[in-house]
Design an enzyme around this catalytic site. Structure first.
Site, PDB file in Angstrom:
ATOM      1  CG  ASN A 181      -1.846   1.205   1.270  1.00 37.42           C
ATOM      2  OD1 ASN A 181      -1.500   2.304   0.866  1.00 37.42           O
ATOM      3  ND2 ASN A 181      -3.052   0.993   1.771  1.00 37.42           N
ATOM      4  CD  GLU A 212      -4.529   4.877   0.683  1.00 36.94           C
ATOM      5  OE1 GLU A 212      -5.036   5.915   1.145  1.00 36.94           O
ATOM      6  OE2 GLU A 212      -3.961   4.025   1.398  1.00 36.94           O
ATOM      7  CE1 TYR A 288      -6.849   0.546   1.204  1.00 33.44           C
ATOM      8  CE2 TYR A 288      -7.619   1.999  -0.549  1.00 33.44           C
ATOM      9  CZ  TYR A 288      -7.188   1.814   0.745  1.00 33.44           C
ATOM     10  OH  TYR A 288      -7.094   2.888   1.594  1.00 33.44           O
ATOM     11  CG  ASP A 329      -4.815  -1.878   3.514  1.00 29.50           C
ATOM     12  OD1 ASP A 329      -5.249  -2.526   4.488  1.00 29.50           O
ATOM     13  OD2 ASP A 329      -4.654  -0.644   3.542  1.00 29.50           O
ATOM     14  CG  ASN A 331      -8.445  -0.897   5.602  1.00 31.11           C
ATOM     15  OD1 ASN A 331      -7.700  -0.305   6.379  1.00 31.11           O
ATOM     16  ND2 ASN A 331      -8.724  -0.433   4.397  1.00 31.11           N
ATOM     17  CG  ASP A 427       0.411   5.030   5.950  1.00 28.88           C
ATOM     18  OD1 ASP A 427       0.472   4.394   4.881  1.00 28.88           O
ATOM     19  OD2 ASP A 427      -0.612   5.658   6.307  1.00 28.88           O
ATOM     20  CG  HIS A 428       0.104   0.360   4.599  1.00 23.15           C
ATOM     21  ND1 HIS A 428      -0.726  -0.671   4.987  1.00 23.15           N
ATOM     22  CD2 HIS A 428      -0.645   1.494   4.695  1.00 23.15           C
ATOM     23  CE1 HIS A 428      -1.915  -0.202   5.297  1.00 23.15           C
ATOM     24  NE2 HIS A 428      -1.893   1.107   5.135  1.00 23.15           N
TER      25      HIS A 428
END
Length: 439
Positions: A181, A212, A288, A329, A331, A427-428
């Site tokens: 991501n 993303e 995603y 991802d 989530n 951030d991933h």
């Protein structure tokens, strides 16, 4: 306090508080209190007890007067009474100090005469208990009970994952896939134009799945060229519902047999969340999954519609005769070990019980997929997402939101399922898998 003192004195036969305790000032309030105490006491006594009380009044007084001189606390009270008369203090303050100290001392002296008094009746016992409790409170404050310390939650609950836990490199034929991501592909390339090429070369990848990317279709060619990926077969799915939002892309070294955008369901396909490429030996699905959003606004949509539709879609691919690799991802931090602070995030998007149950029931249950990283690293703590706030990556505190899930008939062929936690740019963290090919 004066009322209790007067009542107790009458019960013990002390007829003159002023004689027994010279520190007390003879005030109208004291006289009124003593008179009231006399009336209450007489009302509670029988004629026989009143007669007995009148006979024992003088000896008790003499005894108190005798003890008073030897009682160190009474002497201290008298000294304080004298000190209260020093110049510079107001008459009201002197009177207040003298009354309080004399009353405290009187309680101590009255307690010393308890053994000489006759057995108290029910009313006497109540007054005696009140006087004794007040005496104990004056003498020494009760110690507060110590609060029990709550045991600290041990963190992390297991060893932290690092690259030393990876198995030796597999030299035979294998599928080498990676998922990342990137939280904005143009932003990543702006930070480091070689970022994507570097991870490809580092792990000798056959395919790279991005989530993303936040691109529109008109941006794809420009960004692919800027990233130096012209030689790769790229399949982008872009959001049409909102610009600069979501999006998935799969880059493969060999040309896919076929590609699909979305799941074929209009309700779920306008945010560019699924890309499927067909390879000779398997299906590679790049996903995603929608976030449940702030305030869990999309929780019902995600758990009651999206997850079910995705599981059905995967089962449909499996029915075509090839195993499936699902990555991206998701989530969702499936278990408590997959998040650094589970107790404070029970109603946070990505860790609600509804999302975790849905992940287990639909992807691992109905679709029959295997979580390869957890299967290879039971009891190990590894994260793929770290908030930029509070420098969480350097503290090693994050969430495991990204996965490689495979059909059960591929699970035994997985040689390595890993996380590149030191690769920055998003951030991933990127995660990868090595699946042995049939020889």
């Amino acid at each position: 306090m004066l009322g209790q003192l007067a009542l107790r004195s009458r019960q013990l036969g002390v007829t003159n508080l002023q004689v027994s305790f010279p520190g007390l000032r003879q005030t109208s309030r004291l006289r009124a209190v003593c008179s009231m105490a006399d009336g209450e006491q007489k009302a509670q006594q029988t004629p026989k007890r009143r007669k007995r009380a009148s006979k024992t009044a003088e000896p008790a007084t003499e005894h108190i007067n005798g003890v008073k001189a030897d009682d160190s606390r009474a002497e201290a009270v008298l000294a304080k009474c004298k000190a209260a008369s020093k110049p510079g203090r107001s008459r009201a303050k002197k009177a207040k100090i003298a009354d309080a100290d004399a009353a405290n001392g009187a309680h101590a002296v009255l307690g010393a005469t308890q053994a000489l008094s006759e057995p108290p009746g029910p009313a006497d016992a109540s007054a005696e208990a009140s006087a004794e409790s007040e005496q104990a409170a004056d003498a020494e404050p009760a110690a507060k009970p110590k609060k029990k310390r709550q045991p600290k939650v041990k963190w992390p609950p297991g060893p932290l994952y690092d690259s030393s836990m990876r198995p030796p490199k597999f030299e035979g034929p294998a599928h080498r896939f990676m998922s990342w991501n990137v939280a904005g592909m143009r932003g990543l390339i702006k930070k480091d134009a070689e970022a994507i090429k570097n991870v490809i070369q580092l792990e000798h990848l056959d395919a790279l799945c991005l989530q993303e990317h936040k691109l529109q279709a008109s941006h794809v060619e420009e960004v692919v060229k800027a990233a130096g990926l012209e030689d790769w077969h790229v399949t982008f799915n872009c959001s049409t519902a909102k610009k600069g939002y979501s999006g998935t892309a799969t880059l493969s070294r060999e040309k896919p047999l076929s590609t699909r955008l979305g799941m074929g369901i209009e309700e779920h396909d306008d945010e560019g969340r699924v890309v499927t490429v067909e390879l000779p030996e398997l299906w590679l699905v790049n996903v995603y999954v929608p976030n449940s959003s702030e305030g869990l606004k999309r929780l019902d949509y995600r758990t009651q519609k999206w997850d079910i539709a995705l599981a059905d879609y995967i089962r449909g691919l499996q029915a075509k005769g090839k195993p499936v690799v699902v990555t991206g991802d998701m989530n969702c931090a499936h278990q408590e070990i997959d998040i650094h602070d589970p107790k404070s995030n029970l109603r946070s998007a990505g860790f609600t019980q509804e999302e975790r149950d849905s992940f287990g029931a639909n992807l691992l249950g109905r679709a029959g997929l295997v979580d390869t990283w957890r299967a290879q690293h039971p009891g190990i703590v590894g994260y793929t997402y770290y908030s930029y706030r509070f420098n969480m990556r350097d503290k090693g505190k994050g969430w495991r939101l990204d996965y490689f899930l495979v059909s059960s008939d591929l699970a035994d062929k997985v040689h390595d399922s890993y996380i590149l936690k030191d690769v920055r740019g998003s951030d991933h963290a990127p995660l990868g898998i090595v699946i042995k090919k049939d020889s």
